[in-house]
Design a protein around this motif. Structure first.
Motif, PDB file in Angstrom:
ATOM      1  N   ILE A 185       0.977  -1.013   0.029  1.00  0.00           N
ATOM      2  CA  ILE A 185       0.324   0.266   0.416  1.00  0.00           C
ATOM      3  C   ILE A 185       0.872   1.225  -0.057  1.00  0.00           C
ATOM      4  O   ILE A 185       0.416   2.410  -0.345  1.00  0.00           O
ATOM      5  CB  ILE A 185      -1.189  -0.088   1.365  1.00  0.00           C
ATOM      6  CG1 ILE A 185      -2.473  -1.040   0.973  1.00  0.00           C
ATOM      7  CG2 ILE A 185      -1.339   1.008   1.613  1.00  0.00           C
ATOM      8  CD1 ILE A 185      -2.892  -1.565   2.131  1.00  0.00           C
ATOM      9  N   ARG A 188       0.837   4.008  -3.334  1.00  0.00           N
ATOM     10  CA  ARG A 188       0.371   5.665  -2.504  1.00  0.00           C
ATOM     11  C   ARG A 188       1.855   6.513  -2.805  1.00  0.00           C
ATOM     12  O   ARG A 188       1.448   7.977  -4.085  1.00  0.00           O
ATOM     13  CB  ARG A 188       0.608   5.581  -1.399  1.00  0.00           C
ATOM     14  CG  ARG A 188      -1.127   5.211  -1.246  1.00  0.00           C
ATOM     15  CD  ARG A 188      -1.834   5.370   0.271  1.00  0.00           C
ATOM     16  NE  ARG A 188      -2.557   7.008   0.244  1.00  0.00           N
ATOM     17  CZ  ARG A 188      -2.384   7.224   0.987  1.00  0.00           C
ATOM     18  NH1 ARG A 188      -2.029   6.743   2.367  1.00  0.00           N
ATOM     19  NH2 ARG A 188      -2.716   8.811   0.943  1.00  0.00           N
ATOM     20  N   ALA A 238      -5.818   1.534  -2.902  1.00  0.00           N
ATOM     21  CA  ALA A 238      -4.233   1.237  -3.014  1.00  0.00           C
ATOM     22  C   ALA A 238      -4.479  -0.469  -1.995  1.00  0.00           C
ATOM     23  O   ALA A 238      -4.376  -0.588  -2.251  1.00  0.00           O
ATOM     24  CB  ALA A 238      -2.968   2.332  -1.972  1.00  0.00           C
ATOM     25  N   ALA A 239      -5.109  -0.090  -0.370  1.00  0.00           N
ATOM     26  CA  ALA A 239      -6.255  -0.773  -0.303  1.00  0.00           C
ATOM     27  C   ALA A 239      -6.269  -2.021  -1.376  1.00  0.00           C
ATOM     28  O   ALA A 239      -6.577  -2.958  -1.073  1.00  0.00           O
ATOM     29  CB  ALA A 239      -6.144  -0.900   1.371  1.00  0.00           C
TER      30      ALA A 239
END
Length: 108
Positions: free
Chosen positions: A50, A54, A65-66
């Motif tokens: 993650i 980012r 992102a997750a």
């Protein structure tokens, strides 16, 4: 004292009509879209992935992102971004600098 003259309402001018100088069809022909694909690995923690996403892709929020990380973890791969090839190569290189496995493929 004389009474104030009634004010006449003013009408705002109409917004100008703007036609784009760029034909989007020819733009996508000249710069065809490519997909940056993140592949799952067993080396990096979910948090590391993650953070790498980012830092590598501007404007990518924590939630998105997750979601990308989780899709790659569960299915083996996930699309990070679709963009012109030169940008895709740049993002893939940045993600690769974190040790992540990333490929580029033409978007269909």
């Amino acid at each position: 004292m004389a009474p104030a003259a009634p004010s006449t309402p003013t009408v705002a001018p109409a917004a100008p009509i703007v036609t784009p100088d760029i034909d989007l069809g020819s733009l996508t022909e000249r710069y065809p879209p490519h997909r940056v694909v993140l592949h799952n690995d067993d080396v990096h923690s979910m948090d590391e992935v993650i953070i790498a996403l980012r830092k590598s892709v501007p404007g990518l929020g924590a939630r998105k992102a997750a979601m990308i990380m989780l899709e790659a973890h569960l299915t083996g791969r996930s699309t990070v971004i679709v963009c012109p090839r030169e940008q895709a190569e740049y993002y893939a290189e940045r993600l690769g600098s974190f040790g992540l496995t990333v490929t580029i493929e033409p978007a269909e």
